[in-house]
Design an enzyme around this catalytic site. Sequence first.
Site, PDB file in Angstrom:
ATOM      1  N   CYS A 183       0.860  -1.185   0.000  1.00  0.00           N
ATOM      2  CA  CYS A 183       0.000   0.000   0.000  1.00  0.00           C
ATOM      3  C   CYS A 183       0.897   1.237   0.000  1.00  0.00           C
ATOM      4  CB  CYS A 183      -0.911   0.009   1.219  1.00  0.00           C
ATOM      5  SG  CYS A 183      -1.926   1.497   1.354  1.00  0.00           S
TER       6      CYS A 183
ATOM      7  N   CYS B 269      -5.622   5.476  -3.163  1.00  0.00           N
ATOM      8  CA  CYS B 269      -4.898   4.207  -3.237  1.00  0.00           C
ATOM      9  C   CYS B 269      -3.553   4.489  -3.896  1.00  0.00           C
ATOM     10  CB  CYS B 269      -5.690   3.167  -4.024  1.00  0.00           C
ATOM     11  SG  CYS B 269      -4.815   1.601  -4.277  1.00  0.00           S
TER      12      CYS B 269
END
Length: 290
Positions: A93, A229
């Site tokens: 991430c 994201c």
Amino acid sequence: MTLAPRVLLGHGTENDFVVLPDPDGTVWPEDRLDPALVRRLCDRKAGLGGDGVLRVVRSVHVPDAPEVLGDDLARCEWFMDHRNADGSHAEMCGNGIRLFLHVLVTEGLLDRSTCVAGVLVGTRGGPRRVGATGDGSYWVDMGPARPFGTGEATLSDQTFSGQAISMGNPHLACLTDVEVDSLDLTAAPGFDAALFPDGVNVEVVNVLQPAAHIRLRVYERGVGETRSCGTGACAAAYAALVDGGATEGTVLVDVPGGRLSVEVTAGTTVLTGPAVLVAAGELCGEWLTG
């Protein structure tokens, strides 16, 4: 083991996380931080709320670290033990790892001045180098974008073609002229399970300025729509560059939670953006045992 362990809340462009400081792996061992507890922590009504959980722990205390890091294990003192909101493990991430380094600095586990050149952090997507900038933001070397085909996503009763791209986790970046703000991402998009057997993060992308500026929304597997994201921004930036006939360049990426910058080169992808801590406290014993 304390009954009231410390917790932090933070975000990177509003992609938010419950952060569990656990340097020595004694507070949140694998058998305690199970999927059910992760789901409770991320619950926005009965828990703390977040898109995921980040455990800040040394790599030597993570059972699967040797397998995912291999020969780089000794070079990665710290491991970002990242769980999705549904309790599943996540490979990587970009927003989370910037927040991870910010926590290491604010917790006094690393000196910010030593992070300018970058430090190697272990993830389930492999080692990633992440560093501090002079303006208070953070950058992360995300590794190269790796295309592996084309596919389609179905959402809002429409079908969108996209490029399948791995950033250590799978993405389907769909460039479209349909205004992304008009789409309904409350339900999971349909996708080709044969192409994405482990699920996929789906990005819908408007190109605002060819090969230089894009806007996106994203539905993350195991989470739902998120405000940002980092890996998705990298995949979308790469797809926009390729669509414009380029293989390298810097792309500004606007997400609902803010703005990121993605630099794509011949060998890697560098994501830069903010990381913010919002709160610090302790979990109450009555909640933990409830």
